[in-house]
Design an enzyme around this catalytic site. Sequence first.
Site, PDB file in Angstrom:
ATOM      1  N   HIS A  86       0.820  -1.219   0.000  1.00 52.44           N
ATOM      2  CA  HIS A  86       0.000   0.000   0.000  1.00 52.44           C
ATOM      3  C   HIS A  86       0.851   1.265   0.000  1.00 52.44           C
ATOM      4  CE1 HIS A  86       0.032   0.027   4.578  1.00 52.44           C
ATOM      5  NE2 HIS A  86      -0.107   1.317   4.399  1.00 52.44           N
ATOM      6  N   ASP A 221       1.150  -7.623   2.318  1.00 49.72           N
ATOM      7  CA  ASP A 221       1.300  -6.192   2.047  1.00 49.72           C
ATOM      8  C   ASP A 221       2.779  -5.783   1.899  1.00 49.72           C
ATOM      9  OD1 ASP A 221       0.856  -3.515   1.802  1.00 49.72           O
ATOM     10  OD2 ASP A 221      -0.396  -3.309   3.580  1.00 49.72           O
ATOM     11  N   SER A 651       3.703   2.358   8.478  1.00 47.42           N
ATOM     12  CA  SER A 651       3.482   1.388   7.408  1.00 47.42           C
ATOM     13  C   SER A 651       4.799   1.111   6.700  1.00 47.42           C
ATOM     14  CB  SER A 651       2.494   1.952   6.391  1.00 47.42           C
ATOM     15  OG  SER A 651       1.215   1.924   6.948  1.00 47.42           O
TER      16      SER A 651
HETATM   17  N1  ASP Z   1      -2.380   0.920   7.743  1.00 43.62           N
HETATM   18  C1  ASP Z   1      -2.061   2.117   8.417  1.00 43.62           C
HETATM   19  C2  ASP Z   1      -1.884   3.231   7.460  1.00 43.62           C
HETATM   20  O1  ASP Z   1      -1.877   3.016   6.292  1.00 43.62           O
HETATM   21  C3  ASP Z   1      -0.899   1.964   9.327  1.00 43.62           C
HETATM   22  C4  ASP Z   1      -1.305   2.352  10.693  1.00 43.62           C
HETATM   23  O2  ASP Z   1      -1.866   3.434  10.836  1.00 43.62           O
HETATM   24  O3  ASP Z   1      -1.101   1.596  11.620  1.00 43.62           O
HETATM   25  O4  ASP Z   1      -1.815   4.389   7.797  1.00 43.62           O
END
Ligand code: ASP
Length: 716
Positions: A86, A221, A651
């Site tokens: 991501h 991911d 991330s």
């Molecule tokens: N998945 C979150 C993000 O993309 C990561 C987190 O906030 O822990 O911001």
Amino acid sequence: MIRKTGLLIGIILISLAATFAKEGIWIPTLLEKYNIAEMQQMGFRLTAEDIYSVNNESMKDAVVLFGGGCTGELISNDGLLITNHHCGFDAIQDHSSVEHDYLTNGFWAKNRQEELPNHRLSVRFLHRMEDVSENILAGTEGKAADSVAVIVARNTKKIVAQANEKGKFEASVQPLFYGNQYFLYVYQVFEDVRLVGAPPSSIGKFGGDTDNWMWPRHTGDFSLFRIYADKNNQPAKYSADNVPFKPKKFFTISLKGVKSQDFTLVFGFPGRTQQFLPSQAIQQIMEQGDPDKIKIRDAKLSLLAADMNKDPKVRIQYAAKYQTTSNAWKKWQGEVKGLKRMNAVAVKQAGEAEFKKWIDDNIERQKRFGEVLPAFEKLYRQFEPYTKANDYYAEIVFRGTDIFNIISSFDPIEKRWSQLTSGDQSKLQEAVKLKLEDHFKDYNRATDEKVFAALLRMYFNDIDPQFLPADFKVLMSKTSSEELISNIYRKSVFSDQSELKNVTDNLTAKNLQKLVNDPAFKLFRSLKKHFELNVEPYFSALQKQIDETQKVYVAGIIEMNQGKPLWADANKTLRVSYGKVEGYEPMDGVVYDYYTTLEGIMQKDNPEIYDYNVPQALRDLYENKDYGRYGQNGTMNVCFTASNHTTGGNSGSPVLDADGKLIGLNFDRCWEGTMSDLMFDPERCRNISLDIRYALFIIDKLAGAGYLLNEMVIEE
Ligand code: ASP
């Protein structure tokens, strides 16, 4: 007083209850003083110097700020870097088309020549950091807030100018504890970063929005990039002559896997937490800010999704935009739930009552801190309508629609054009050309016009009419959504690439004047002007007063907690979080284990559901239990949870074991803990990481890109 406060910032260790969850996002240079003893007691076998050192190579030399807001880490001596799928998503999407659909099929460069450059991507290595509070705050003692700001800005400029060593580094000074402390950060910036590999989204984004922010999780991911440098191993703009960067350090990868209660360390660039907000702020976030933004994004996301599901081209065009919009949208929903469950407002009020008691005990304190709590009460009451108007403006006019996005970049051009030199005008002409290519590549008129109509209707319906310009109110009260689209959107030159190109291929004052009369441009300017006159000044003035109050409040909290542990809120600078591998109890009667396996992917497998459509190649590997050295006893682990305090920006952060070996990649948090940016719950806040063995398994067995493993150091 301020200097004294800076020196008082200290720490004690929070006693650990049944869980090992460790609140805190810690500063690497202060680990020796505050954390290392506890970390070692929890199982860490290295030293603070192994994590951060200016003189010797240390872990910090293998960690980068990836793009604008993620973390990545080096895993080879040839500049190979791993981060989340991501985090690499923009780049992957950028290179994708219906013919080369890397989002759907994945991408693997078979050799260095096939690695794909990314003109908007850079990475930053922290060269050094330093507490510069004394120098920054010199001369501010006893001064009013406005003078303090001027002095701080002047001192900052001096320090930054010196630290960037004539452009060799990028330096910045960041406030901590709302300006009670300041740190200097000096970065080396690399701008030639190429895409090396990415799994298909059915692995890298497996579970999609349904599973995002959730446990149990099965998302692979990760994506791979490579940093390139010039022949002297120095940062350089993209050039075919550049060579793979040789880092001072890269991480050894461990295939040992994780067990419950193993020590874990997360090292990265957490973006933003706000642990010191008062009760009124929390209440506003819970009851107004988050719900408003969720509602606006609900509308936008459902329109995007409908068109993305119908047309593969639109799906690719809007994939990254959809992801960015939905990520925060879902998190806010979890945040509201978590804050409610924790009775966050009452918890904050209890803290404020304690603070008040501490003040009331002492006349001197009454003088310094007595105004703080009543000021919050008054300021947040005044702030409420302005935050609402500000949120709506930000979500709708500022970043809600493609058409306003592109118009907003022409707005200053039109204003400034005649003051520019002809040299600057031609540079701008070139930049505009690139900007438009980027914009229209990911633009679908039929989609954006619906978003435009729906969001503007909300803008009109939901906010106080005093914050709306008269011409907009007249327009909206007599125009249907269809008319809005046909009379404004479709009549706008900004909705048609070739028409806009005709005007902008030859930027002149006369041509720019044509844009000014464009119906969408006019509407944008009217909304913007009204906001700038009627919302922004009041919003900013109140925000400034709130920040000043917050600074005094936090100075008081530091003083009240003298000798106790306080961590500075995350601010996108390099930090350490430590904890243990552990599951949790999300609710009464339910216990979550700490890891997931390929078994769970197969349980979710459903070709009818886009988010759960497992690629056939993975099904085959599962059938044959072909896990190689990455599986253990016929099981392929996928993700695990631990109790490290993390936030957005973490991330892609390396998850390291007690010996500093790479065991995972942090990528998310659990649903029941998403309020941790505001309030941490040791019982339920868990970070979610990808088990590094699953990433290697995918690279090796599924992608057949095992040659990439040859440059890594992998310990069995
Ligand atoms: N998945 C979150 C993000 O993309 C990561 C987190 O906030 O822990 O911001």
